[in-house]
Scaffold this motif. Structure first.
Motif, PDB file in Angstrom:
ATOM      1  N   ALA A 226       0.808  -1.219   0.000  1.00 18.24           N
ATOM      2  CA  ALA A 226       0.000   0.000   0.000  1.00 18.24           C
ATOM      3  C   ALA A 226       0.841   1.268   0.000  1.00 18.24           C
ATOM      4  O   ALA A 226       0.627   2.175  -0.823  1.00 18.24           O
ATOM      5  CB  ALA A 226      -0.960  -0.013   1.182  1.00 18.24           C
ATOM      6  N   ILE A 246      -9.144  -5.087  -1.427  1.00 13.42           N
ATOM      7  CA  ILE A 246      -8.144  -5.028  -0.367  1.00 13.42           C
ATOM      8  C   ILE A 246      -7.067  -3.989  -0.661  1.00 13.42           C
ATOM      9  O   ILE A 246      -6.496  -3.386   0.252  1.00 13.42           O
ATOM     10  CB  ILE A 246      -7.539  -6.423  -0.110  1.00 13.42           C
ATOM     11  CG1 ILE A 246      -6.865  -6.456   1.258  1.00 13.42           C
ATOM     12  CG2 ILE A 246      -6.609  -6.835  -1.222  1.00 13.42           C
ATOM     13  CD1 ILE A 246      -6.562  -7.847   1.757  1.00 13.42           C
ATOM     14  N   GLN A 249      -8.645  -0.679   0.203  1.00 16.10           N
ATOM     15  CA  GLN A 249      -8.827  -0.627   1.648  1.00 16.10           C
ATOM     16  C   GLN A 249      -7.505  -0.342   2.362  1.00 16.10           C
ATOM     17  O   GLN A 249      -7.438   0.509   3.265  1.00 16.10           O
ATOM     18  CB  GLN A 249      -9.415  -1.955   2.119  1.00 16.10           C
ATOM     19  CG  GLN A 249      -9.830  -1.996   3.576  1.00 16.10           C
ATOM     20  CD  GLN A 249     -10.718  -3.195   3.856  1.00 16.10           C
ATOM     21  OE1 GLN A 249     -11.775  -3.345   3.258  1.00 16.10           O
ATOM     22  NE2 GLN A 249     -10.288  -4.063   4.753  1.00 16.10           N
ATOM     23  N   ARG A 250      -6.449  -1.034   1.969  1.00 17.00           N
ATOM     24  CA  ARG A 250      -5.161  -0.846   2.638  1.00 17.00           C
ATOM     25  C   ARG A 250      -4.568   0.531   2.351  1.00 17.00           C
ATOM     26  O   ARG A 250      -3.956   1.148   3.230  1.00 17.00           O
ATOM     27  CB  ARG A 250      -4.196  -1.960   2.221  1.00 17.00           C
ATOM     28  CG  ARG A 250      -4.555  -3.292   2.840  1.00 17.00           C
ATOM     29  CD  ARG A 250      -3.560  -4.378   2.486  1.00 17.00           C
ATOM     30  NE  ARG A 250      -3.862  -5.606   3.217  1.00 17.00           N
ATOM     31  CZ  ARG A 250      -3.192  -6.748   3.068  1.00 17.00           C
ATOM     32  NH1 ARG A 250      -2.182  -6.817   2.212  1.00 17.00           N
ATOM     33  NH2 ARG A 250      -3.527  -7.817   3.775  1.00 17.00           N
ATOM     34  N   ARG A 253      -6.266   3.085   4.432  1.00 18.65           N
ATOM     35  CA  ARG A 253      -5.925   3.004   5.844  1.00 18.65           C
ATOM     36  C   ARG A 253      -4.494   3.469   6.143  1.00 18.65           C
ATOM     37  O   ARG A 253      -4.085   3.477   7.311  1.00 18.65           O
ATOM     38  CB  ARG A 253      -6.117   1.566   6.340  1.00 18.65           C
ATOM     39  CG  ARG A 253      -7.590   1.231   6.594  1.00 18.65           C
ATOM     40  CD  ARG A 253      -7.758  -0.183   7.066  1.00 18.65           C
ATOM     41  NE  ARG A 253      -9.127  -0.412   7.543  1.00 18.65           N
ATOM     42  CZ  ARG A 253      -9.686  -1.603   7.675  1.00 18.65           C
ATOM     43  NH1 ARG A 253      -8.994  -2.690   7.369  1.00 18.65           N
ATOM     44  NH2 ARG A 253     -10.915  -1.723   8.116  1.00 18.65           N
ATOM     45  N   GLU A 254      -3.729   3.835   5.122  1.00 20.99           N
ATOM     46  CA  GLU A 254      -2.404   4.393   5.380  1.00 20.99           C
ATOM     47  C   GLU A 254      -2.584   5.674   6.195  1.00 20.99           C
ATOM     48  O   GLU A 254      -3.401   6.534   5.854  1.00 20.99           O
ATOM     49  CB  GLU A 254      -1.675   4.685   4.073  1.00 20.99           C
ATOM     50  CG  GLU A 254      -1.100   3.450   3.399  1.00 20.99           C
ATOM     51  CD  GLU A 254       0.015   2.817   4.218  1.00 20.99           C
ATOM     52  OE1 GLU A 254       0.999   3.516   4.534  1.00 20.99           O
ATOM     53  OE2 GLU A 254      -0.107   1.623   4.551  1.00 20.99           O
ATOM     54  N   GLU A 431     -10.482  -7.308   7.082  1.00 20.25           N
ATOM     55  CA  GLU A 431      -9.381  -6.978   6.176  1.00 20.25           C
ATOM     56  C   GLU A 431      -9.553  -7.604   4.803  1.00 20.25           C
ATOM     57  O   GLU A 431      -9.393  -6.955   3.781  1.00 20.25           O
ATOM     58  CB  GLU A 431      -8.035  -7.413   6.772  1.00 20.25           C
ATOM     59  CG  GLU A 431      -6.866  -7.057   5.841  1.00 20.25           C
ATOM     60  CD  GLU A 431      -5.518  -7.401   6.424  1.00 20.25           C
ATOM     61  OE1 GLU A 431      -5.477  -8.261   7.331  1.00 20.25           O
ATOM     62  OE2 GLU A 431      -4.509  -6.824   5.974  1.00 20.25           O
ATOM     63  N   TRP A 432      -9.896  -8.888   4.776  1.00 17.68           N
ATOM     64  CA  TRP A 432      -9.925  -9.639   3.524  1.00 17.68           C
ATOM     65  C   TRP A 432     -11.296  -9.624   2.840  1.00 17.68           C
ATOM     66  O   TRP A 432     -11.426 -10.115   1.733  1.00 17.68           O
ATOM     67  CB  TRP A 432      -9.500 -11.081   3.780  1.00 17.68           C
ATOM     68  CG  TRP A 432      -8.096 -11.181   4.267  1.00 17.68           C
ATOM     69  CD1 TRP A 432      -7.658 -11.259   5.555  1.00 17.68           C
ATOM     70  CD2 TRP A 432      -6.911 -11.152   3.468  1.00 17.68           C
ATOM     71  NE1 TRP A 432      -6.297 -11.291   5.608  1.00 17.68           N
ATOM     72  CE2 TRP A 432      -5.803 -11.227   4.340  1.00 17.68           C
ATOM     73  CE3 TRP A 432      -6.680 -11.072   2.095  1.00 17.68           C
ATOM     74  CZ2 TRP A 432      -4.493 -11.226   3.884  1.00 17.68           C
ATOM     75  CZ3 TRP A 432      -5.371 -11.072   1.633  1.00 17.68           C
ATOM     76  CH2 TRP A 432      -4.292 -11.145   2.528  1.00 17.68           C
TER      77      TRP A 432
END
Length: 494
Positions: A226, A246, A249-250, A253-254, A431-432
Motif C-alpha cells: 500500500a 483489499i 482498503q489498505r 488506511r495508510e 481486512e480480507w
C-alpha cells in the motif's frame, strides 16, 4: 468510417519501438522499491529473441504458452515473445504447489511452460533464465496474429480447474484499444498507468496488455504494497490504476493518505469484489467523484457494468450500470424479476451473437435461450437499472480480491487421512472481505489439528486458498442424496 486495420499485439510493440525507441514502455518496481526502466526498443528486441527461442520448442500459431512467473521484466518479455510466435498466453501463479499445478496443466495442455517449477512432466519446461536468449537474433520476426491470444485459469465450481479462453484474436486498432469503457474512464494514449495486480490475475493481465497497446507508460509492481503504491503514484504522476477491494482498503488506511499528492489521478477503477461503502466514500473524498469508478465484470468478459463516483453517490453500493451490456435478473424458473427483487444475474453484450469466451476443462457457462450468460452471481437492479450484488456467486469466496471455490479446497482437505467430511465457506473478515474457513469432521480417534490440516493444504493449493480458520464438528449437514446443505452451516469463524 475509419479504414484503419487492426494491428497484432506484436506488430504494435514494434511500431512503438520504431516511433519511441528510448521512451519507457514500462517500469518494473521490485517490492523493495528498486526500479528497472524498460524502453520500447528493449522490450521489442528482447521479445524477438524469445520468439525465436520458443519457435525452437515448437511454439507457433495455435500453441498455448504458460507463463508461471512473478511480476517481472522477464514475465512481460515472455508474454510478448509468445504473442509474436502466434501463441495464446496463459499466465499462472508461480507458487502453485505440485498437486494443483499438475491439475491445471492437464487441462491447459500447453506447448511450453516458462517458469522455475521443478519436476514438471506434463509439458516442456523452459526456466526463466533462458529468456535472456543471448544466442538468438533480435531482428524483427514475421507478423502473426494469435487466435486466441489470452487465457486465464480459475477453479471450477466443482473444484476442477478450468481455463477461460477469450475468443478474440490478438489484435486491435491503435487509438481504439480501450474501447467505449476506456473512453468512459478517460483513458488515452500517453497516460501513466499503475499495475498493482499480479499478471496471473485478469485484472493485471488485461490492464497491462491494453495499456501497452494504448501507448501508456506502465508502472508494474512486483507485489502490491500500500505505502509503495502511494509513493509510486506521487513519484511517477500516475494518471490511472485499477485495483481490488483489499488494495483500496489498505491504501485508504495508510495513516498519511490524506497528505499524499494524488492530484495526477484522472481515474481509479475498482473491480473484483463488493466494495465496502466506507472505502468507496473514502476514495471519492480522496480523488473526487468524477475520478472514481466502480465496475462489475468477470474474467470471462461476458459483459460489464460501470458507474462513476457521482452515480455511486446517487446509488450507494451499486457495482455499476450495464455498459454496452444488457442485464437480466431472473428467478429459479428463468423468469425476469422486477426492480428490487434478488435473483440470478445474466449478462449479454449488446449485439452479441455468441459468447466472447469458452472454457477448457469444464462445461460452458450457463446461458439462456436469448444468449445471456450467467456466472452464478445473485443481485438486483434498481428502478434506474443500476446493478447491486446480493451474493458474488452462491458458493465462491472472494478473499482479498482473489476467487476461491470451496470445492477445490475441500478436495485438498479430503485427501488427509483423518478427514471424514469437510466444508469450506467464506466468513466475513474486516481486512480480507471474506476469509477461507473450513468446517471439518474427523474420523474417530483422529489426532489431526488445525495446524496439521493447514500444513496439508499448503502442499496442495495456493497460499491464499489455505483456510485461515478451522472448526471441528461431529457431523456435517447433508441431504439424503449426499448434497451439502450450506445454508445449514453455522460457521463460528473461530
Amino acid at each position: 468510417m475509419s479504414d484503419v486495420k487492426p494491428v497484432s499485439y506484436g506488430r504494435r510493440l514494434s511500431q512503438m519501438a520504431a516511433e519511441r525507441p528510448e521512451d519507457s514502455a514500462f517500469i518494473f518496481v521490485a517490492q523493495d522499491g528498486t526500479e528497472h526502466d524498460v524502453s520500447w526498443r528493449e522490450l521489442d528486441q528482447a521479445s524477438n529473441r524469445v520468439t525465436r527461442l520458443l519457435e525452437d520448442h515448437a511454439v507457433g500459431l495455435g500453441s498455448t504458452v504458460v507463463t508461471a512467473m512473478p511480476n517481472s521484466v522477464a514475465h512481460v518479455v515472455a508474454m510478448y515473445g509468445a504473442w509474436k510466435a502466434g501463441a495464446c498466453v496463459l499466465p499462472l501463479r508461480w507458487d502453485l504447489p505440485e498437486w494443483e499445478r499438475e491439475r491445471v496443466l492437464e487441462v491447459a495442455r500447453p506447448t511450453v511452460v516458462i517458469g522455475d517449477w521443478e519436476g514438471v512432466t506434463s509439458a516442456p519446461m523452459l526456466h526463466s533464465s533462458v529468456l535472456e536468449a543471448s544466442g538468438y537474433s533480435s531482428d524483427p520476426v514475421p507478423d502473426r496474429v494469435p487466435r486466441p491470444a489470452k487465457a486465464i485459469a480459475t477453479s471450477g465450481s466443482t473444484g476442477t480447474p478450468k481455463i477461460i479462453v477469450l475468443r478474440g484474436p490478438g489484435e486491435s486498432i491503435p487509438g481504439e484499444s480501450q474501447g467505449a469503457a476506456g473512453q468512459f474512464l478517460g483513458h488515452h494514449d500517453g497516460q501513466v498507468q499503475l499495475v498493482p495486480a499480479p499478471l496471473y490475475h485478469a485484472n493485471g493481465f488485461y490492464v497491462l496488455q491494453f495499456g501497452l497497446f494504448g501507448a501508456q507508460k506502465i508502472i508494474l509492481m512486483e507485489r502490491f504494497v500500500a505505502d509503495l503504491a502511494l509513493q509510486l503514484i506521487e513519484r511517477h504522476r500516475v494518471n490511472t490504476f485499477c485495483g481490488v477491494t483489499i488494495m483500496f482498503q489498505r491504501m485508504a488506511r495508510e495513516p498519511d493518505v490524506e497528505k499524499r499528492d494524488l492530484s495526477s489521478l484522472e481515474s481509479v477503477l475498482h473491480g473484483g469484489a463488493p466494495l465496502p461503502e466506507w472505502v468507496a466514500r473514502k476514495w471519492i473524498e480522496l480523488v473526487g467523484p468524477s475520478h472514481f469508478f466502480v465496475s462489475y465484470g468477470s474474467s470471462e468478459n461476458a459483459g460489464i457494468a460501470m458507474a462513476n463516483g457521482v452515480q455511486w453517490l446517487e446509488h450507494p453500493g451499486t457495482v455499476g450500470h450495464p455498459f454496452n451490456t444488457e442485464a437480466l435478473v431472473v428467478d429459479d424458473d428463468g423468469k425476469e424479476l422486477p426492480p428490487g427483487e434478488v435473483g440470478e444475474v445474466y449478462l449479454r453484450w449488446i449485439g452479441q451473437t455468441e459468447t466472447s469466451f469458452e472454457y477448457s476443462g469444464q462445461v460452458q457457462a450457463k446461458r439462456n435461450a436469448e444468449g445471456f450468460s450467467s456466472l452464478g452471481d445473485l443481485g438486483w437492479l434498481d428502478e434506474d437499472g443500476f446493478l447491486f450484488l446480493a451474493d458474488r456467486r452462491t458458493d465462491m469466496i472472494i478473499t482479498g480480491g482473489a476467487n476461491v471455490y470451496p470445492a477445490e479446497v475441500e478436495a485438498a482437505l479430503s485427501e488427509h487421512g483423518d478427514v471424514v467430511d469437510c466444508a469450506v465457506v467464506g466468513v466475513p473478515d474486516p481486512e480480507w472481505g471474506s476469509r477461507v474457513h473450513a468446517i471439518v469432521q474427523l474420523r474417530s480417534g483422529a489426532t489431526a489439528t488445525a495446524d496439521d490440516l493447514r500444513a496439508h493444504c499448503r502442499q496442495r493449493v495456493a497460499p491464499y486458498k489455505v483456510p485461515k480458520t478451522f472448526e471441528f464438528t461431529e457431523l456435517l449437514p447433508r441431504s439424503a442424496a449426499g448434497k451439502l446443505r450450506r445454508s445449514a452451516l453455522g460457521a463460528s469463524g473461530s
